[in-house]
Design a protein around this motif. Structure first.
Motif, PDB file in Angstrom:
ATOM      1  N   MET A   1       0.493 -14.730 -16.473  1.00  0.00           N
ATOM      2  CA  MET A   1       0.382 -13.315 -16.198  1.00  0.00           C
ATOM      3  C   MET A   1      -0.340 -13.073 -14.874  1.00  0.00           C
ATOM      4  O   MET A   1      -0.052 -12.117 -14.186  1.00  0.00           O
ATOM      5  N   ASN A   2      -1.250 -13.970 -14.533  1.00  0.00           N
ATOM      6  CA  ASN A   2      -2.006 -13.813 -13.297  1.00  0.00           C
ATOM      7  C   ASN A   2      -1.092 -13.885 -12.077  1.00  0.00           C
ATOM      8  O   ASN A   2      -1.290 -13.163 -11.107  1.00  0.00           O
ATOM      9  N   ASN A   3      -0.082 -14.744 -12.145  1.00  0.00           N
ATOM     10  CA  ASN A   3       0.837 -14.912 -11.027  1.00  0.00           C
ATOM     11  C   ASN A   3       1.606 -13.626 -10.752  1.00  0.00           C
ATOM     12  O   ASN A   3       1.795 -13.252  -9.606  1.00  0.00           O
ATOM     13  N   ILE A   4       2.058 -12.958 -11.794  1.00  0.00           N
ATOM     14  CA  ILE A   4       2.828 -11.728 -11.592  1.00  0.00           C
ATOM     15  C   ILE A   4       1.931 -10.619 -11.042  1.00  0.00           C
ATOM     16  O   ILE A   4       2.379  -9.791 -10.252  1.00  0.00           O
ATOM     17  N   GLN A   5       0.671 -10.612 -11.422  1.00  0.00           N
ATOM     18  CA  GLN A   5      -0.254  -9.614 -10.879  1.00  0.00           C
ATOM     19  C   GLN A   5      -0.453  -9.837  -9.380  1.00  0.00           C
ATOM     20  O   GLN A   5      -0.531  -8.881  -8.617  1.00  0.00           O
ATOM     21  N   THR A   6      -0.501 -11.089  -8.977  1.00  0.00           N
ATOM     22  CA  THR A   6      -0.618 -11.410  -7.552  1.00  0.00           C
ATOM     23  C   THR A   6       0.619 -10.945  -6.797  1.00  0.00           C
ATOM     24  O   THR A   6       0.517 -10.367  -5.711  1.00  0.00           O
ATOM     25  N   GLN A   7       1.790 -11.168  -7.395  1.00  0.00           N
ATOM     26  CA  GLN A   7       3.032 -10.722  -6.768  1.00  0.00           C
ATOM     27  C   GLN A   7       3.072  -9.203  -6.650  1.00  0.00           C
ATOM     28  O   GLN A   7       3.535  -8.667  -5.635  1.00  0.00           O
ATOM     29  N   ILE A   8       2.593  -8.507  -7.675  1.00  0.00           N
ATOM     30  CA  ILE A   8       2.562  -7.039  -7.635  1.00  0.00           C
ATOM     31  C   ILE A   8       1.682  -6.563  -6.495  1.00  0.00           C
ATOM     32  O   ILE A   8       2.052  -5.664  -5.736  1.00  0.00           O
ATOM     33  N   GLU A   9       0.516  -7.171  -6.358  1.00  0.00           N
ATOM     34  CA  GLU A   9      -0.399  -6.784  -5.283  1.00  0.00           C
ATOM     35  C   GLU A   9       0.225  -7.028  -3.907  1.00  0.00           C
ATOM     36  O   GLU A   9       0.099  -6.198  -3.004  1.00  0.00           O
ATOM     37  N   GLN A  10       0.918  -8.162  -3.761  1.00  0.00           N
ATOM     38  CA  GLN A  10       1.574  -8.462  -2.488  1.00  0.00           C
ATOM     39  C   GLN A  10       2.673  -7.452  -2.186  1.00  0.00           C
ATOM     40  O   GLN A  10       2.810  -6.984  -1.051  1.00  0.00           O
ATOM     41  N   GLU A  11       3.464  -7.110  -3.197  1.00  0.00           N
ATOM     42  CA  GLU A  11       4.547  -6.149  -2.996  1.00  0.00           C
ATOM     43  C   GLU A  11       4.008  -4.747  -2.724  1.00  0.00           C
ATOM     44  O   GLU A  11       4.613  -3.978  -1.978  1.00  0.00           O
ATOM     45  N   LEU A  12       2.884  -4.407  -3.325  1.00  0.00           N
ATOM     46  CA  LEU A  12       2.248  -3.112  -3.042  1.00  0.00           C
ATOM     47  C   LEU A  12       1.845  -3.029  -1.571  1.00  0.00           C
ATOM     48  O   LEU A  12       2.102  -2.013  -0.906  1.00  0.00           O
ATOM     49  N   GLU A  13       1.217  -4.083  -1.082  1.00  0.00           N
ATOM     50  CA  GLU A  13       0.820  -4.107   0.326  1.00  0.00           C
ATOM     51  C   GLU A  13       2.046  -4.025   1.229  1.00  0.00           C
ATOM     52  O   GLU A  13       2.045  -3.287   2.225  1.00  0.00           O
ATOM     53  N   ASN A  14       3.086  -4.768   0.857  1.00  0.00           N
ATOM     54  CA  ASN A  14       4.324  -4.764   1.634  1.00  0.00           C
ATOM     55  C   ASN A  14       4.944  -3.362   1.637  1.00  0.00           C
ATOM     56  O   ASN A  14       5.386  -2.874   2.681  1.00  0.00           O
ATOM     57  N   ALA A  15       4.986  -2.714   0.493  1.00  0.00           N
ATOM     58  CA  ALA A  15       5.580  -1.376   0.406  1.00  0.00           C
ATOM     59  C   ALA A  15       4.811  -0.385   1.268  1.00  0.00           C
ATOM     60  O   ALA A  15       5.414   0.441   1.967  1.00  0.00           O
ATOM     61  N   ARG A  16       3.503  -0.467   1.226  1.00  0.00           N
ATOM     62  CA  ARG A  16       2.700   0.457   2.048  1.00  0.00           C
ATOM     63  C   ARG A  16       2.953   0.219   3.540  1.00  0.00           C
ATOM     64  O   ARG A  16       3.087   1.174   4.315  1.00  0.00           O
ATOM     65  N   THR A  17       3.034  -1.054   3.930  1.00  0.00           N
ATOM     66  CA  THR A  17       3.279  -1.388   5.330  1.00  0.00           C
ATOM     67  C   THR A  17       4.653  -0.908   5.774  1.00  0.00           C
ATOM     68  O   THR A  17       4.799  -0.297   6.837  1.00  0.00           O
ATOM     69  N   VAL A  18       5.660  -1.186   4.948  1.00  0.00           N
ATOM     70  CA  VAL A  18       7.029  -0.782   5.291  1.00  0.00           C
ATOM     71  C   VAL A  18       7.126   0.736   5.407  1.00  0.00           C
ATOM     72  O   VAL A  18       7.731   1.265   6.342  1.00  0.00           O
ATOM     73  N   CYS A  19       6.506   1.451   4.483  1.00  0.00           N
ATOM     74  CA  CYS A  19       6.579   2.916   4.516  1.00  0.00           C
ATOM     75  C   CYS A  19       5.822   3.495   5.704  1.00  0.00           C
ATOM     76  O   CYS A  19       6.228   4.522   6.252  1.00  0.00           O
ATOM     77  N   ASP A  20       4.746   2.832   6.102  1.00  0.00           N
ATOM     78  CA  ASP A  20       4.009   3.288   7.284  1.00  0.00           C
ATOM     79  C   ASP A  20       4.826   3.087   8.560  1.00  0.00           C
ATOM     80  O   ASP A  20       4.813   3.931   9.456  1.00  0.00           O
ATOM     81  N   THR A  21       5.545   1.972   8.639  1.00  0.00           N
ATOM     82  CA  THR A  21       6.295   1.685   9.866  1.00  0.00           C
ATOM     83  C   THR A  21       7.673   2.325   9.888  1.00  0.00           C
ATOM     84  O   THR A  21       8.118   2.784  10.938  1.00  0.00           O
ATOM     85  N   GLU A  22       8.365   2.355   8.773  1.00  0.00           N
ATOM     86  CA  GLU A  22       9.739   2.862   8.718  1.00  0.00           C
ATOM     87  C   GLU A  22       9.833   4.339   8.334  1.00  0.00           C
ATOM     88  O   GLU A  22      10.868   4.958   8.527  1.00  0.00           O
ATOM     89  N   GLY A  23       8.764   4.860   7.744  1.00  0.00           N
ATOM     90  CA  GLY A  23       8.781   6.247   7.300  1.00  0.00           C
ATOM     91  C   GLY A  23       8.935   6.336   5.788  1.00  0.00           C
ATOM     92  O   GLY A  23       9.602   5.513   5.170  1.00  0.00           O
TER      93      GLY A  23
END
Length: 73
Positions: A1-23
């Motif tokens: 379960m810990n691994n999926i939580q790490t993946q969620i955190e990484q994808e959250l950061e990625n989503a925020r970055t993508v939305c900041d740069t792409e709109g």
């Protein structure tokens, strides 16, 4: 379960970055948040999976044992 939580955190950061740069209304932003939602759903499904007790595990390992026989009425 810990691994999926790490993946969620990484994808959250990625989503925020993508939305900041792409709109916030871009297709890339929507796709990034979809990935986050899919991982969160998977984590939820994993939590709902029932853990087998020791007797069920024993019967899985020893299906021919007398204690594990299933009789039809």
């Amino acid at each position: 379960m810990n691994n999926i939580q790490t993946q969620i955190e990484q994808e959250l950061e990625n989503a925020r970055t993508v939305c900041d740069t792409e709109g916030a209304t871009s297709k890339e932003c929507a796709a990034a948040w979809d990935a986050v939602e899919e991982l969160q759903a998977e984590a939820s499904h994993r939590k709902q999976d029932k853990q087998k007790n020791s007797f069920e595990q024993y019967c899985d390992d020893n299906p021919d044992a007398a204690e594990c026989r299933i009789y039809d009425d």
